[in-house]
Design an enzyme around this catalytic site. Structure first.
Site, PDB file in Angstrom:
ATOM      1  N   ILE A  12       0.849  -1.208   0.000  1.00  0.00           N
ATOM      2  CA  ILE A  12       0.000   0.000   0.000  1.00  0.00           C
ATOM      3  C   ILE A  12       0.878   1.249   0.000  1.00  0.00           C
ATOM      4  CG2 ILE A  12      -1.943   1.144   1.135  1.00  0.00           C
ATOM      5  CD1 ILE A  12      -2.411  -1.613   2.574  1.00  0.00           C
ATOM      6  N   LEU A  33      13.135  -2.936   4.104  1.00  0.00           N
ATOM      7  CA  LEU A  33      13.173  -3.921   3.004  1.00  0.00           C
ATOM      8  C   LEU A  33      13.114  -5.375   3.493  1.00  0.00           C
ATOM      9  CD1 LEU A  33      15.642  -2.358   0.385  1.00  0.00           C
ATOM     10  CD2 LEU A  33      13.150  -2.215   0.467  1.00  0.00           C
ATOM     11  N   GLY A  36       9.419  -5.357   2.090  1.00  0.00           N
ATOM     12  CA  GLY A  36       9.208  -4.437   0.965  1.00  0.00           C
ATOM     13  C   GLY A  36      10.149  -4.752  -0.190  1.00  0.00           C
ATOM     14  N   PHE A  72       3.371   3.564   7.260  1.00  0.00           N
ATOM     15  CA  PHE A  72       2.886   2.235   6.866  1.00  0.00           C
ATOM     16  C   PHE A  72       3.712   1.116   7.496  1.00  0.00           C
ATOM     17  CE2 PHE A  72       1.710   4.801   3.098  1.00  0.00           C
ATOM     18  CZ  PHE A  72       0.401   4.393   2.898  1.00  0.00           C
ATOM     19  N   ALA A  73       5.011   1.373   7.698  1.00  0.00           N
ATOM     20  CA  ALA A  73       5.946   0.285   8.009  1.00  0.00           C
ATOM     21  C   ALA A  73       5.457  -0.561   9.181  1.00  0.00           C
ATOM     22  CB  ALA A  73       7.322   0.866   8.338  1.00  0.00           C
ATOM     23  N   ASN A  91       8.227  -4.284  16.670  1.00  0.00           N
ATOM     24  CA  ASN A  91       8.270  -3.431  15.479  1.00  0.00           C
ATOM     25  C   ASN A  91       7.063  -2.490  15.404  1.00  0.00           C
ATOM     26  OD1 ASN A  91       9.623  -2.848  12.859  1.00  0.00           O
ATOM     27  ND2 ASN A  91       7.621  -3.445  12.074  1.00  0.00           N
ATOM     28  N   TYR A 140      -1.240  -9.036  16.227  1.00  0.00           N
ATOM     29  CA  TYR A 140      -1.147  -8.008  15.180  1.00  0.00           C
ATOM     30  C   TYR A 140      -2.157  -6.893  15.467  1.00  0.00           C
ATOM     31  CZ  TYR A 140      -2.062  -5.698  10.741  1.00  0.00           C
ATOM     32  OH  TYR A 140      -2.281  -4.747   9.782  1.00  0.00           O
ATOM     33  N   HIS A 186      -2.604 -14.125   1.366  1.00  0.00           N
ATOM     34  CA  HIS A 186      -3.878 -13.451   1.091  1.00  0.00           C
ATOM     35  C   HIS A 186      -4.686 -14.148   0.007  1.00  0.00           C
ATOM     36  CE1 HIS A 186      -1.483 -10.270   3.050  1.00  0.00           C
ATOM     37  NE2 HIS A 186      -2.640 -10.103   3.677  1.00  0.00           N
ATOM     38  N   ARG A 279      -9.447 -21.328   9.253  1.00  0.00           N
ATOM     39  CA  ARG A 279      -8.157 -20.792   9.693  1.00  0.00           C
ATOM     40  C   ARG A 279      -8.391 -20.098  11.038  1.00  0.00           C
ATOM     41  NH1 ARG A 279      -5.297 -16.503   5.663  1.00  0.00           N
ATOM     42  NH2 ARG A 279      -6.782 -15.115   6.666  1.00  0.00           N
TER      43      ARG A 279
HETATM   44  N1  UDP Z   1      -8.599 -17.350   2.530  1.00  0.00           N
HETATM   45  C1  UDP Z   1      -8.796 -18.577   1.902  1.00  0.00           C
HETATM   46  N2  UDP Z   1      -7.761 -19.102   1.207  1.00  0.00           N
HETATM   47  C2  UDP Z   1      -6.545 -18.483   1.085  1.00  0.00           C
HETATM   48  C3  UDP Z   1      -6.362 -17.233   1.724  1.00  0.00           C
HETATM   49  C4  UDP Z   1      -7.410 -16.715   2.439  1.00  0.00           C
HETATM   50  O1  UDP Z   1      -9.877 -19.161   1.994  1.00  0.00           O
HETATM   51  O2  UDP Z   1      -5.640 -19.034   0.440  1.00  0.00           O
HETATM   52  C5  UDP Z   1      -9.734 -16.733   3.250  1.00  0.00           C
HETATM   53  C6  UDP Z   1      -9.417 -16.363   4.702  1.00  0.00           C
HETATM   54  O3  UDP Z   1      -9.659 -17.462   5.544  1.00  0.00           O
HETATM   55  C7  UDP Z   1     -10.371 -15.196   4.911  1.00  0.00           C
HETATM   56  C8  UDP Z   1     -10.456 -14.528   3.536  1.00  0.00           C
HETATM   57  O4  UDP Z   1     -10.034 -15.528   2.593  1.00  0.00           O
HETATM   58  O5  UDP Z   1     -11.645 -15.656   5.254  1.00  0.00           O
HETATM   59  C9  UDP Z   1      -9.553 -13.325   3.388  1.00  0.00           C
HETATM   60  O6  UDP Z   1      -8.262 -13.676   3.843  1.00  0.00           O
HETATM   61  P1  UDP Z   1      -6.985 -12.767   3.647  1.00  0.00           P
HETATM   62  O7  UDP Z   1      -5.828 -13.516   4.220  1.00  0.00           O
HETATM   63  O8  UDP Z   1      -6.879 -12.359   2.211  1.00  0.00           O
HETATM   64  O9  UDP Z   1      -7.296 -11.469   4.473  1.00  0.00           O
HETATM   65  P2  UDP Z   1      -7.719 -11.263   6.026  1.00  0.00           P
HETATM   66  O10 UDP Z   1      -9.222 -11.133   6.015  1.00  0.00           O
HETATM   67  O11 UDP Z   1      -7.211 -12.415   6.812  1.00  0.00           O
HETATM   68  O12 UDP Z   1      -7.042  -9.981   6.388  1.00  0.00           O
END
Ligand code: UDP
Length: 326
Positions: A12, A33, A36, A72-73, A91, A140, A186, A279
């Site tokens: 971002i 870095l 980044g 942002f860091a 951090n 986090y 993600h 997860r």
């Molecule tokens: N997710 C998923 N498979 C992946 C990565 C993420 O099903 O390979 C799901 C995750 O469980 C969440 C949504 O996608 O419900 C968004 O996850 P992401 O890690 O992108 O962002 P978060 O909401 O955790 O910040």
């Protein structure tokens, strides 16, 4: 006068530097870095170093006549924050505290801070507005929550003015800046990795949530819209605005399966799916009430459609199949 952007080599941050530059602002980037990419930073003065290095901050402020900082860091892997919380508090909170003190000592009193919807924790109501209780469910989120409190205390004590922007799910790419994380956790980049064959399938974490199709619902917000909001927040502070917290999201929710379906349409690829267990730490719904951003900053997202967001990410990936050159 120039703007100091910490983490300007990140996802971002780099998009914000790109937009600041396009609008004619003088920008200086500080990034360690670790996550980044040097190649993500446009043609601006660049320092590789720590945000907690007070001498370095002092030098940068003096040498470039810094008037404001966009901070942002940070480390941003939720899962890692659970297994290695010290890294996140060190951090994201303690080093940020050093940065803020160095800014104050050098008379830089306007800060735009990257906060997160993770400071809310499990939602008790949807959509989530800024008055929603903040009860993070991972280190986090706590690391960012604490920084928000530090900013408030420094306003009282030192007249440091800040806008804490609480992002929902940052996504998409601009012409030059895209998503390149290592490791990648993600959803959208993983879906696109499954589309172009870098992954055999995309894992869907949980299909028994209380949502229409059983998968988690998120509010995906384009990085160009996030970048625009940061610049509006800087202007707001420059005009003497009071410290505040503002959500950044589209106010629209898309499930994991809807994201995958949209990606199939955009890429024309099959995209294999594997249903997996939930997860840890994933709330079922996260959707922003972003009316405050509209009211206070005049901000209106330009890329609200999930297809458009995914298309920008796919276009960037096609141009940069291995992400940024290291
Ligand atoms: N997710 C998923 N498979 C992946 C990565 C993420 O099903 O390979 C799901 C995750 O469980 C969440 C949504 O996608 O419900 C968004 O996850 P992401 O890690 O992108 O962002 P978060 O909401 O955790 O910040």
């Amino acid at each position: 006068m120039a703007i100091l952007v910490t983490g300007g080599a990140g996802y971002i941050g780099s998009a914000t530097v790109e937009l600041l530059k396009a609008q004619g602002a003088a920008v200086v980037v500080l990034d360690n870095l670790v996550y980044g990419h040097r190649a993500a930073v446009a043609d601006v003065p660049f320092y590789q170093g720590s945000i907690g290095d007070k001498d370095l901050i002092g030098r940068i402020v003096k040498d470039h006549d810094i008037e404001a900082c966009v901070h942002f860091a940070a480390y941003a892997y939720v899962g890692e924050s659970v297994t290695n919380p010290a890294k996140y508090f060190e951090n994201n909170t303690f080093q940020t505290n050093n940065l803020l003190n160095a800014l104050i000592e050098n008379d830089v009193k306007n800060v735009v801070f990257s906060s997160t919807c993770a400071t809310y924790g499990d939602p008790v109501r949807i959509p989530i507005d800024e008055t929603h209780p903040q009860k993070p469910v991972n280190p986090y989120g706590w690391s960012k929550f604490m920084t928000e409190r530090i900013l408030e205390a420094y306003d009282t004590a030192h007249a440091l003015k800040s806008v804490a922007l609480r992002y929902f799910n940052a996504a998409g790419a601009t012409e030059k800046c895209g998503e390149h994380h290592d490791p990648e956790t993600h959803l959208i980049p993983n879906v696109l990795n499954a589309a172009d064959g870098k992954l055999p399938f995309v894992s869907v974490f949980g299909s028994d949530y209380e949502t229409a199709d059983g998968t988690c619902v998120r509010d995906y917000i384009h990085i160009a819209d996030l970048a625009d909001a940061h610049i509006r927040a800087l202007d707001y502070l420059k005009k003497g605005g009071a410290s505040t917290h503002i959500n950044l999201g589209n106010g629209l929710g898309f499930s994991v399966l809807e994201v995958i379906e949209a990606a199939r349409k955009i890429t024309g690829k099959q995209i294999e799916v594997k249903m997996e267990a939930r997860r840890a730490g994933d709330p079922s719904h996260l959707i922003a009430d972003a009316r405050k951003a509209a009211e206070m900053l005049g901000w209106k997202p330009q890329f609200a459609e999930i297809e458009t967001i995914i298309k920008t990410a796919w276009d960037w990936k096609m141009k940069n199949p291995n992400g940024y050159a290291e």
